[in-house]
Design a protein around this motif. Sequence first.
Motif, PDB file in Angstrom:
ATOM      1  N   VAL A 341       0.744  -1.198   0.025  1.00  0.00           N
ATOM      2  CA  VAL A 341       0.024   0.113   0.107  1.00  0.00           C
ATOM      3  C   VAL A 341       0.812   1.370  -0.174  1.00  0.00           C
ATOM      4  O   VAL A 341       0.558   2.228  -0.618  1.00  0.00           O
ATOM      5  N   ALA A 342       1.907   1.264   0.861  1.00  0.00           N
ATOM      6  CA  ALA A 342       2.877   2.343   0.980  1.00  0.00           C
ATOM      7  C   ALA A 342       3.494   2.850  -0.474  1.00  0.00           C
ATOM      8  O   ALA A 342       3.575   3.689  -0.908  1.00  0.00           O
ATOM      9  N   GLN A 343       3.828   1.530  -1.224  1.00  0.00           N
ATOM     10  CA  GLN A 343       4.439   1.739  -2.397  1.00  0.00           C
ATOM     11  C   GLN A 343       3.660   2.452  -3.436  1.00  0.00           C
ATOM     12  O   GLN A 343       4.047   2.973  -4.242  1.00  0.00           O
ATOM     13  N   GLY A 348       2.046   6.673  -6.571  1.00  0.00           N
ATOM     14  CA  GLY A 348       0.951   7.601  -6.895  1.00  0.00           C
ATOM     15  C   GLY A 348       1.377   9.097  -6.674  1.00  0.00           C
ATOM     16  O   GLY A 348       0.884  10.035  -7.690  1.00  0.00           O
ATOM     17  N   SER A 349       1.937   9.358  -5.828  1.00  0.00           N
ATOM     18  CA  SER A 349       2.441  10.795  -5.506  1.00  0.00           C
ATOM     19  C   SER A 349       3.487  11.208  -6.792  1.00  0.00           C
ATOM     20  O   SER A 349       3.563  12.250  -7.023  1.00  0.00           O
ATOM     21  N   MET A 350       4.337  10.210  -7.428  1.00  0.00           N
ATOM     22  CA  MET A 350       5.175  10.537  -8.383  1.00  0.00           C
ATOM     23  C   MET A 350       4.120  10.895  -9.648  1.00  0.00           C
ATOM     24  O   MET A 350       4.547  11.789 -10.489  1.00  0.00           O
ATOM     25  N   VAL A 351       3.247  10.168  -9.689  1.00  0.00           N
ATOM     26  CA  VAL A 351       2.379  10.305 -10.947  1.00  0.00           C
ATOM     27  C   VAL A 351       1.659  11.663 -10.779  1.00  0.00           C
ATOM     28  O   VAL A 351       1.374  12.421 -11.609  1.00  0.00           O
ATOM     29  N   LEU A 425       7.986   9.374 -12.870  1.00  0.00           N
ATOM     30  CA  LEU A 425       7.597  10.882 -12.520  1.00  0.00           C
ATOM     31  C   LEU A 425       7.839  11.418 -14.007  1.00  0.00           C
ATOM     32  O   LEU A 425       6.706  12.120 -14.423  1.00  0.00           O
ATOM     33  N   PHE A 426       8.776  10.959 -15.011  1.00  0.00           N
ATOM     34  CA  PHE A 426       8.631  11.492 -16.368  1.00  0.00           C
ATOM     35  C   PHE A 426       7.659  10.944 -16.993  1.00  0.00           C
ATOM     36  O   PHE A 426       7.148  11.857 -18.193  1.00  0.00           O
TER      37      PHE A 426
END
Length: 535
Positions: A341-343, A348-351, A425-426
């Motif tokens: 879940v943490a991963q 998701g934060s990177m997206v 991210l990219f």
Amino acid sequence: MALTFARLKLRVLRNGFRGRPGKVILFVIGLLSALFYGVLAALFFLIPFLPNAPDWGAVIPAFAGTVLVLGWILMPLVWFGVDETLEPGRFALLPLPRPTLLRGLLIAALLGVPAFGTLLATTGLAIGAGMAGGPLPALVAAVGVLLGLLLCVVVSRAVTSGFARALRARRTRDLAAVVLAVLAASLGPIQFLLTSGAQQVGTERLTAFADVLGWTPLAAPYVVGLDAVHGDWAAVAARLAVTVGTVLLLLWWWSSSLESAMVGTSGGGEVRVRAATGAPVARFFGRARLPRTPYGAMVQRELRYWVRDVRRRASLITFAVIGVFLPVVTNLGPGADGNVVAQGVHGGSMVLVGALAGLGIANQFGYDGTAYAMHVVVGVPGRVELRARAVAYSWYIVPLLLALAVLNAALRGDLLLLPAMVGTLFAAYGTGLACATHASVWAAYALPENQNPFAINTGTGVAKSLLAMAAWFAGMVLAVPVLLLVLLGGTVGAALALPVGLAYAAGAIWLGVLTAGDILDHRQPELLAAITPRT
């Protein structure tokens, strides 16, 4: 005379909608959104008045009221902008007494979706006070709600008008834009830190802090309903006096700064002229190693604009603050223990951050305004135009994204995760940039010719936020395949994340420029009309 300003505001709003059905639809959607969230907030404000209200319910009016007032000052700088259609400078040559002008501008400021949403949300305090204490507490809470709305509008306008003199000089105007962008983008992180801290300090400390806030102008008008229900009429009178006194002081400040605001719109300041040497083309390109072609010229032009235009620079600063905040939240907040879940939360934060990075060009033609007419006359190909703008924008955003990825990996304590983070991210940045490119072609809107870097025209604030969120959401959805590769691919997925993510980003940007460029070739006249300011 004051009602004339209200009719003028409504007429400007109507003229802005004429011949623009898309803008009308977005405005209606924004109005319905304000209605929906206003009702939810009103139900939230009912909690402290319920018979079986939780212990923490008593702190809701103080904390929520404080966030509401601060939001009126800061949040428009991030999403909605500051409506400057009826700015004081437009009335500089008219023989209007200052009190008349002040009343008219205040009434015009009260006519809008933000004021409607605020009033609807805080009516829950009056309804709850009536349910718990009867008609008299309901009347007292209603007076507090109206004074709170007046406080929000007046403090927002007073701050804008009060800084008009300082914003005349370019250096102080740029500094103000930087400070305001940082403060506005920091509102979310501050709220998160307060929420996280509230879960640890306990109800007693929260109640004590809420009592302190209740005696400040930020929360005083929103807690008088509870005081009336409890029969503490001395506190009711004192809090209403604090609110009225603050509103009067802000009105005095606003009134005294109106003349400065009128003068400030005319520009001014010392103009320095630097002697030019060398050929014009060589001076324009400087030391940049760009081809001496129309494409290279447009790239160089955009590179300069992103550091010289205060509105563009403010958007870069805002993204930098938000982009740093999200990795801190996901890595230092609850659940940062490395499980599945943490991963997913970290990925998701990177997206989310990557897609958010592309929104800086969602209204890239609006920054140009009528200057874009030169490109229309010359007939710049749409693909060349959009490719040059994307390259120039990425010149500043890509280093920020790399720094954010390194920060995120460092906070996780494992730099081996850096390739997967960079790839995710990219990939999201590529899809977000492609969606924002299409938004800039299909849904551009005009920005006012104003020295305020956050000023917008009437009726475009809600449309601006909705379009930005739509492009943001679309960019995140399109980047999900790369995120799934990282989460479900195991070691192979982590190894392939970087090349696949970079290829995915390049393909998304190429496809976005290709398709949006063809559309731009056929929409240049409509685009120019959309970004031309109307008065």
